[in-house]
Design a protein around this motif. Structure first.
Motif, PDB file in Angstrom:
ATOM      1  N   VAL A   1      65.462   7.729  22.635  1.00 20.17           N
ATOM      2  CA  VAL A   1      64.678   8.915  22.286  1.00 20.17           C
ATOM      3  C   VAL A   1      65.538   9.918  21.522  1.00 20.17           C
ATOM      4  O   VAL A   1      65.065  10.565  20.591  1.00 20.17           O
ATOM      5  CB  VAL A   1      64.046   9.553  23.546  1.00 20.17           C
ATOM      6  CG1 VAL A   1      63.406  10.887  23.236  1.00 20.17           C
ATOM      7  CG2 VAL A   1      63.017   8.609  24.141  1.00 20.17           C
ATOM      8  N   PHE A   2      66.814  10.028  21.882  1.00 24.68           N
ATOM      9  CA  PHE A   2      67.692  10.922  21.132  1.00 24.68           C
ATOM     10  C   PHE A   2      67.830  10.460  19.687  1.00 24.68           C
ATOM     11  O   PHE A   2      67.815  11.275  18.762  1.00 24.68           O
ATOM     12  CB  PHE A   2      69.078  11.021  21.773  1.00 24.68           C
ATOM     13  CG  PHE A   2      69.999  11.938  21.027  1.00 24.68           C
ATOM     14  CD1 PHE A   2      69.930  13.297  21.229  1.00 24.68           C
ATOM     15  CD2 PHE A   2      70.912  11.440  20.120  1.00 24.68           C
ATOM     16  CE1 PHE A   2      70.765  14.160  20.526  1.00 24.68           C
ATOM     17  CE2 PHE A   2      71.750  12.289  19.409  1.00 24.68           C
ATOM     18  CZ  PHE A   2      71.687  13.656  19.614  1.00 24.68           C
ATOM     19  N   GLY A   3      67.964   9.143  19.503  1.00 23.82           N
ATOM     20  CA  GLY A   3      68.031   8.616  18.132  1.00 23.82           C
ATOM     21  C   GLY A   3      66.773   8.928  17.348  1.00 23.82           C
ATOM     22  O   GLY A   3      66.836   9.338  16.185  1.00 23.82           O
ATOM     23  N   ILE A   4      65.624   8.764  17.997  1.00 28.09           N
ATOM     24  CA  ILE A   4      64.353   9.096  17.346  1.00 28.09           C
ATOM     25  C   ILE A   4      64.296  10.594  17.055  1.00 28.09           C
ATOM     26  O   ILE A   4      63.887  11.008  15.964  1.00 28.09           O
ATOM     27  CB  ILE A   4      63.161   8.659  18.231  1.00 28.09           C
ATOM     28  CG1 ILE A   4      63.109   7.128  18.320  1.00 28.09           C
ATOM     29  CG2 ILE A   4      61.849   9.221  17.705  1.00 28.09           C
ATOM     30  CD1 ILE A   4      62.150   6.610  19.376  1.00 28.09           C
ATOM     31  N   ALA A   5      64.728  11.396  18.013  1.00 29.00           N
ATOM     32  CA  ALA A   5      64.693  12.846  17.830  1.00 29.00           C
ATOM     33  C   ALA A   5      65.601  13.280  16.685  1.00 29.00           C
ATOM     34  O   ALA A   5      65.223  14.134  15.874  1.00 29.00           O
ATOM     35  CB  ALA A   5      65.107  13.550  19.124  1.00 29.00           C
ATOM     36  N   ALA A   6      66.775  12.689  16.600  1.00 32.36           N
ATOM     37  CA  ALA A   6      67.703  13.049  15.526  1.00 32.36           C
ATOM     38  C   ALA A   6      67.141  12.675  14.161  1.00 32.36           C
ATOM     39  O   ALA A   6      67.372  13.374  13.166  1.00 32.36           O
ATOM     40  CB  ALA A   6      69.050  12.373  15.756  1.00 32.36           C
ATOM     41  N   ALA A   7      66.402  11.572  14.112  1.00 36.44           N
ATOM     42  CA  ALA A   7      65.834  11.124  12.839  1.00 36.44           C
ATOM     43  C   ALA A   7      64.597  11.922  12.429  1.00 36.44           C
ATOM     44  O   ALA A   7      64.198  11.890  11.266  1.00 36.44           O
ATOM     45  CB  ALA A   7      65.483   9.644  12.918  1.00 36.44           C
ATOM     46  N   THR A   8      63.992  12.647  13.384  1.00 37.84           N
ATOM     47  CA  THR A   8      62.737  13.358  13.099  1.00 37.84           C
ATOM     48  C   THR A   8      62.852  14.858  13.351  1.00 37.84           C
ATOM     49  O   THR A   8      61.872  15.504  13.732  1.00 37.84           O
ATOM     50  CB  THR A   8      61.589  12.780  13.943  1.00 37.84           C
ATOM     51  OG1 THR A   8      61.934  12.906  15.320  1.00 37.84           O
ATOM     52  CG2 THR A   8      61.317  11.334  13.589  1.00 37.84           C
TER      53      THR A   8
ATOM     54  N   PHE B   1      64.241  16.670  15.682  1.00 33.03           N
ATOM     55  CA  PHE B   1      64.160  17.080  17.080  1.00 33.03           C
ATOM     56  C   PHE B   1      62.833  17.730  17.475  1.00 33.03           C
ATOM     57  O   PHE B   1      62.798  18.918  17.830  1.00 33.03           O
ATOM     58  CB  PHE B   1      65.330  18.015  17.429  1.00 33.03           C
ATOM     59  CG  PHE B   1      66.658  17.340  17.369  1.00 33.03           C
ATOM     60  CD1 PHE B   1      67.102  16.565  18.414  1.00 33.03           C
ATOM     61  CD2 PHE B   1      67.468  17.465  16.245  1.00 33.03           C
ATOM     62  CE1 PHE B   1      68.336  15.933  18.360  1.00 33.03           C
ATOM     63  CE2 PHE B   1      68.699  16.830  16.177  1.00 33.03           C
ATOM     64  CZ  PHE B   1      69.128  16.061  17.231  1.00 33.03           C
ATOM     65  N   PRO B   2      61.759  16.957  17.462  1.00 30.02           N
ATOM     66  CA  PRO B   2      60.484  17.526  17.936  1.00 30.02           C
ATOM     67  C   PRO B   2      60.559  17.834  19.438  1.00 30.02           C
ATOM     68  O   PRO B   2      61.345  17.233  20.179  1.00 30.02           O
ATOM     69  CB  PRO B   2      59.465  16.426  17.649  1.00 30.02           C
ATOM     70  CG  PRO B   2      60.254  15.183  17.512  1.00 30.02           C
ATOM     71  CD  PRO B   2      61.619  15.573  17.032  1.00 30.02           C
ATOM     72  N   HIS B   3      59.733  18.750  19.863  1.00 28.14           N
ATOM     73  CA  HIS B   3      59.761  19.223  21.252  1.00 28.14           C
ATOM     74  C   HIS B   3      59.577  18.080  22.254  1.00 28.14           C
ATOM     75  O   HIS B   3      60.293  18.005  23.259  1.00 28.14           O
ATOM     76  CB  HIS B   3      58.683  20.292  21.450  1.00 28.14           C
ATOM     77  CG  HIS B   3      58.625  20.834  22.830  1.00 28.14           C
ATOM     78  ND1 HIS B   3      59.680  21.509  23.409  1.00 28.14           N
ATOM     79  CD2 HIS B   3      57.650  20.787  23.775  1.00 28.14           C
ATOM     80  CE1 HIS B   3      59.360  21.848  24.639  1.00 28.14           C
ATOM     81  NE2 HIS B   3      58.130  21.435  24.894  1.00 28.14           N
ATOM     82  N   TRP B   4      58.638  17.189  22.009  1.00 29.68           N
ATOM     83  CA  TRP B   4      58.372  16.092  22.946  1.00 29.68           C
ATOM     84  C   TRP B   4      59.598  15.197  23.113  1.00 29.68           C
ATOM     85  O   TRP B   4      59.886  14.721  24.215  1.00 29.68           O
ATOM     86  CB  TRP B   4      57.169  15.248  22.500  1.00 29.68           C
ATOM     87  CG  TRP B   4      57.424  14.457  21.250  1.00 29.68           C
ATOM     88  CD1 TRP B   4      57.144  14.828  19.970  1.00 29.68           C
ATOM     89  CD2 TRP B   4      58.036  13.164  21.163  1.00 29.68           C
ATOM     90  NE1 TRP B   4      57.561  13.868  19.089  1.00 29.68           N
ATOM     91  CE2 TRP B   4      58.102  12.827  19.800  1.00 29.68           C
ATOM     92  CE3 TRP B   4      58.535  12.274  22.107  1.00 29.68           C
ATOM     93  CZ2 TRP B   4      58.649  11.630  19.338  1.00 29.68           C
ATOM     94  CZ3 TRP B   4      59.083  11.072  21.655  1.00 29.68           C
ATOM     95  CH2 TRP B   4      59.129  10.766  20.290  1.00 29.68           C
TER      96      TRP B   4
ATOM     97  N   THR C   1      62.313  17.046  25.200  1.00 33.91           N
ATOM     98  CA  THR C   1      61.888  17.084  26.601  1.00 33.91           C
ATOM     99  C   THR C   1      62.045  15.714  27.259  1.00 33.91           C
ATOM    100  O   THR C   1      62.547  15.605  28.388  1.00 33.91           O
ATOM    101  CB  THR C   1      60.422  17.547  26.686  1.00 33.91           C
ATOM    102  OG1 THR C   1      60.305  18.829  26.065  1.00 33.91           O
ATOM    103  CG2 THR C   1      59.962  17.628  28.126  1.00 33.91           C
ATOM    104  N   THR C   2      61.632  14.670  26.560  1.00 33.61           N
ATOM    105  CA  THR C   2      61.744  13.310  27.100  1.00 33.61           C
ATOM    106  C   THR C   2      63.199  12.906  27.294  1.00 33.61           C
ATOM    107  O   THR C   2      63.561  12.313  28.325  1.00 33.61           O
ATOM    108  CB  THR C   2      61.033  12.312  26.179  1.00 33.61           C
ATOM    109  OG1 THR C   2      59.679  12.723  26.013  1.00 33.61           O
ATOM    110  CG2 THR C   2      61.086  10.904  26.731  1.00 33.61           C
ATOM    111  N   CYS C   3      64.040  13.245  26.335  1.00 31.24           N
ATOM    112  CA  CYS C   3      65.464  12.900  26.421  1.00 31.24           C
ATOM    113  C   CYS C   3      66.111  13.606  27.606  1.00 31.24           C
ATOM    114  O   CYS C   3      66.832  12.983  28.398  1.00 31.24           O
ATOM    115  CB  CYS C   3      66.161  13.276  25.115  1.00 31.24           C
ATOM    116  SG  CYS C   3      67.892  12.813  25.066  1.00 31.24           S
TER     117      CYS C   3
END
Length: 96
Positions: A38-45, A47-50, A53-55
């Protein structure tokens, strides 16, 4: 050896604890893996709130779940080593 586990309540309990430790470790390390993904996804996008929070939730879950099974896992392995040493006629290791 399977017959001995069924007859000896200590060995039965140790086997049950070892199984629970294995399940809890898989859950805890799964939470860590989920947090990394999820951190990888967040870094690529951006850092959306969801994702943040999930990370964070996954990291908190791993921190809550993992300590107990790690410690109990060491205890189960130490008891198995002592049992193996006794089966070979050696005294259990103490005081190291």
């Amino acid at each position: 050896m399977a017959g001995v586990v069924n007859e000896d309540p200590v060995l039965r309990r140790r086997a049950r604890v070892a199984k629970l430790v294995q399940i809890a470790q898989r859950a805890g390390y799964g939470c860590l893996l989920a947090a990394m993904v999820v951190f990888g996804i967040a870094a690529a996008t951006s850092f959306p709130h969801w994702a943040v929070t999930t990370c964070v939730a996954a990291l908190i879950a791993a921190c809550v779940i993992l300590p107990v099974p790690i410690v109990l896992g060491y205890g189960v392995r130490a008891a198995q080593r002592d049992e193996d040493r006794a089966a070979r006629g050696l005294p259990p290791r103490r005081g190291h």
